[in-house]
Design a protein around this motif. Structure first.
Motif, mmCIF file in Angstrom:
data_model
loop_
_atom_site.group_PDB
_atom_site.id
_atom_site.type_symbol
_atom_site.label_atom_id
_atom_site.label_comp_id
_atom_site.label_asym_id
_atom_site.label_seq_id
_atom_site.Cartn_x
_atom_site.Cartn_y
_atom_site.Cartn_z
ATOM 1 N N ALA A 11 0.831 -1.205 0.000
ATOM 2 C CA ALA A 11 0.000 0.000 0.000
ATOM 3 C C ALA A 11 0.867 1.257 0.000
ATOM 4 O O ALA A 11 0.551 2.241 -0.688
ATOM 5 C CB ALA A 11 -0.930 -0.005 1.213
ATOM 6 N N TRP A 12 1.967 1.229 0.725
ATOM 7 C CA TRP A 12 2.861 2.378 0.744
ATOM 8 C C TRP A 12 3.587 2.540 -0.594
ATOM 9 O O TRP A 12 3.825 3.656 -1.056
ATOM 10 C CB TRP A 12 3.875 2.245 1.888
ATOM 11 C CG TRP A 12 3.303 2.689 3.193
ATOM 12 C CD1 TRP A 12 2.373 2.031 3.950
ATOM 13 C CD2 TRP A 12 3.601 3.889 3.899
ATOM 14 N NE1 TRP A 12 2.079 2.748 5.084
ATOM 15 C CE2 TRP A 12 2.824 3.892 5.085
ATOM 16 C CE3 TRP A 12 4.456 4.956 3.662
ATOM 17 C CZ2 TRP A 12 2.859 4.926 6.015
ATOM 18 C CZ3 TRP A 12 4.514 5.994 4.595
ATOM 19 C CH2 TRP A 12 3.714 5.974 5.756
ATOM 20 N N ILE A 13 3.943 1.439 -1.221
ATOM 21 C CA ILE A 13 4.616 1.515 -2.533
ATOM 22 C C ILE A 13 3.713 2.199 -3.546
ATOM 23 O O ILE A 13 4.133 3.103 -4.275
ATOM 24 C CB ILE A 13 5.026 0.108 -3.008
ATOM 25 C CG1 ILE A 13 6.241 -0.382 -2.224
ATOM 26 C CG2 ILE A 13 5.340 0.114 -4.516
ATOM 27 C CD1 ILE A 13 6.638 -1.805 -2.529
ATOM 28 N N ALA B 114 0.930 9.828 -1.445
ATOM 29 C CA ALA B 114 -0.434 10.253 -1.772
ATOM 30 C C ALA B 114 -1.320 9.888 -0.586
ATOM 31 O O ALA B 114 -1.758 8.742 -0.450
ATOM 32 C CB ALA B 114 -0.914 9.576 -3.048
ATOM 33 N N GLY B 115 -1.540 10.849 0.307
ATOM 34 C CA GLY B 115 -2.230 10.562 1.555
ATOM 35 C C GLY B 115 -3.633 10.019 1.371
ATOM 36 O O GLY B 115 -4.036 9.065 2.041
ATOM 37 N N LEU C 202 -10.944 10.014 7.313
ATOM 38 C CA LEU C 202 -9.550 9.602 7.209
ATOM 39 C C LEU C 202 -8.924 10.141 5.925
ATOM 40 O O LEU C 202 -7.784 10.614 5.929
ATOM 41 C CB LEU C 202 -9.453 8.067 7.248
ATOM 42 C CG LEU C 202 -8.052 7.478 7.184
ATOM 43 C CD1 LEU C 202 -7.210 7.945 8.367
ATOM 44 C CD2 LEU C 202 -8.119 5.951 7.156
ATOM 45 N N ASN C 203 -9.665 10.081 4.808
ATOM 46 C CA ASN C 203 -9.150 10.635 3.549
ATOM 47 C C ASN C 203 -8.875 12.128 3.690
ATOM 48 O O ASN C 203 -7.839 12.631 3.238
ATOM 49 C CB ASN C 203 -10.163 10.411 2.413
ATOM 50 C CG ASN C 203 -10.410 8.960 2.137
ATOM 51 O OD1 ASN C 203 -10.967 8.252 2.977
ATOM 52 N ND2 ASN C 203 -10.013 8.495 0.976
ATOM 53 N N ALA D 10 0.286 18.444 6.761
ATOM 54 C CA ALA D 10 1.514 18.819 6.067
ATOM 55 C C ALA D 10 2.379 17.614 5.756
ATOM 56 O O ALA D 10 3.027 17.560 4.709
ATOM 57 C CB ALA D 10 2.297 19.822 6.919
ATOM 58 N N MET D 11 2.404 16.648 6.651
ATOM 59 C CA MET D 11 3.207 15.441 6.448
ATOM 60 C C MET D 11 2.310 14.215 6.576
ATOM 61 O O MET D 11 2.197 13.608 7.647
ATOM 62 C CB MET D 11 4.358 15.392 7.450
ATOM 63 C CG MET D 11 5.418 16.445 7.198
ATOM 64 S SD MET D 11 6.886 16.242 8.245
ATOM 65 C CE MET D 11 6.211 16.683 9.840
ATOM 66 N N PRO D 12 1.633 13.843 5.496
ATOM 67 C CA PRO D 12 0.698 12.721 5.570
ATOM 68 C C PRO D 12 1.358 11.398 5.934
ATOM 69 O O PRO D 12 0.702 10.517 6.497
ATOM 70 C CB PRO D 12 0.096 12.674 4.163
ATOM 71 C CG PRO D 12 1.060 13.405 3.288
ATOM 72 C CD PRO D 12 1.665 14.453 4.155
ATOM 73 N N ALA D 13 2.640 11.235 5.643
ATOM 74 C CA ALA D 13 3.304 9.969 5.972
ATOM 75 C C ALA D 13 3.362 9.745 7.473
ATOM 76 O O ALA D 13 3.298 8.610 7.942
ATOM 77 C CB ALA D 13 4.713 9.948 5.374
#
Length: 411
Positions: free
Chosen positions: A74-76, A204-205, A266-267, A274-277
């Motif tokens: 999912a992160w990739i 892409a958050g 959540l979306n 600012a930092m979705p990760a």
């Protein structure tokens, strides 16, 4: 020039936040995997004491390995363009490996340990090397290289467990999965390079939020599958029909409680911060607990529908009551991640289940499931009552950082 070629692999800010059809296809392998996890949990129905604890821990270990594969994927696809042929090949290859893990999972700690391990290591070691090669000279290539190095560090433990004596397999694999999770939590540090700050990664958050929500729905769908399969295969009785109805109502309440306000936002939260990760990493751990709680609750359905008025056992209490309690704990955590507060209704639900648990240990399984459904209904009603007539609330995550914190320390 090499860095320019690698840059084409990155996901552009203008790309769609929706999951691609390939990603939804990929999830099919994990439908199979979650079903196998649920079946292993259900096999603990007659166990007690240390045997029950050990059996639960063994299955939990396999679930954590599967979750690591799915969440990394999912992160990739949230960091790299999923329409690129290389990324599509990576997703399809991961799907095949995930399917191998799923079909070997029922005996993964026995005679099928080697194919399970080989499929897992193929993803954890080979996949990041493929991504790093595709990035050419781009600075981000150091992230997948970090992943590969740490996967190689834990690989001897996985292989020793698969090839060594049976009585050493569990402790070796526990150590191996601990290395893999700790490495992620620390940012895969390497000598002279330090750690990679996952919270500063560019992702892409909204896409990542979409993937978490989809996995929750997959787990919820697996619970519905369990309800239908068990009831259709059992001899009909009024008690089983009642258990079937209450089980369905419980799944519907889990859906309602998850999505009401918090899950729906959540979306929005991952798109605003600012930092979705940073928020994405926290939400990943929360959804691990949510998916595990839904799977555990589904096992409770199976036990209750099979014997709605049977003798109470520790196993049914673990799944029928423990699953919903874990869900409420994770849902409290999710609410904090989205709004920066703790939900009173969910705390009331947790307190009610804790108060009922001593009595439920002596009641019939059907009574226990009915109490759980009643408590979840109370939580849902309190949620709706306290928000009745109030304006729609926007997300206000305390985890996503400030705009001034934004950076890209991914080397």
């Amino acid at each position: 020039m090499a860095a320019g070629r690698g840059a084409r692999l990155l996901r552009p800010p203008t790309s769609s936040g929706r999951a691609t059809f390939l990603e939804l296809f990929f999830d099919l392998a994990f439908v199979v995997a979650l079903t196998r996890v649920s079946q292993r949990f259900a096999g603990l129905g007659d166990d007690t004491g240390w045997t029950l604890v050990l059996g639960f821990g063994r299955t939990l270990l396999l679930f954590l390995a599967l979750w690591l594969i799915w969440s990394h994927t999912a992160w990739i696809t949230s960091r790299y363009e999923p329409e690129q042929p290389v990324i599509q090949a990576v997703v399809v290859g991961t799907m095949f490996a995930g399917l191998i893990m799923a079909v070997t999972l029922p005996r993964a700690l026995e005679e099928r340990a080697l194919p399970f391990t080989a499929a897992y290591l193929m993803v954890m070691v080979v996949r990041p090397l493929v991504v790093a090669a595709a990035l050419h000279g781009h600075p981000r290539r150091m992230v997948p290289i970090r992943l590969a190095v740490w996967a190689l560090a834990s690989a001897p433990l996985w292989l020793a467990g698969a090839l060594g004596p049976d009585d050493l397999r569990l402790p070796l694999w526990v150590a191996a999965i601990a290395v893999d999770y700790v490495a992620w939590a620390l940012g895969w540090p390497l000598p002279w390079l330090g750690a990679s700050n996952v919270g500063r990664w560019r992702i892409a958050g909204r896409h990542l939020a979409d993937r978490y929500q989809q996995m929750f729905l997959i787990a919820l769908g697996e619970s519905i599958l369990v309800i239908g399969v068990v009831f259709s295969g059992a001899d009909y009785s009024v008690g089983r029909a009642a258990a079937f109805a209450v089980a369905f109502a419980t799944s519907a309440l889990l859906w309602r409680i998850y999505f009401y306000c918090t899950g729906l936002l959540l979306n929005d939260a991952l798109g605003r911060v600012a930092m979705p990760a940073r928020l994405g990493a926290a939400s990943e751990r929360t959804h691990l607990l949510i998916v595990l709680s839904v799977l555990s609750t589904a096992v409770g359905y199976e036990l209750v529908i099979d014997q709605p008025f049977g003798q109470p056992r520790p196993s049914w209490l673990l799944f029928v009551v423990g699953g919903p309690m874990l869900f409420l704990v994770a849902r409290v955590r999710l609410e904090y991640e989205i709004f920066g507060r703790v939900s009173r209704s969910h705390l009331i639900g947790l307190a009610a289940l804790l108060l009922f648990t001593p009595a439920l240990a002596h009641w019939a399984p059907m009574a226990g499931l009915s109490v759980v459904a009643g408590v979840l209904a109370l939580v849902a009603l309190l949620d709706a009552f306290w928000k009745w007539g109030r304006p729609t609330e926007g997300s206000a995550s305390p985890i996503g950082g400030r705009t001034s914190d934004v950076g890209d320390s991914e080397a």
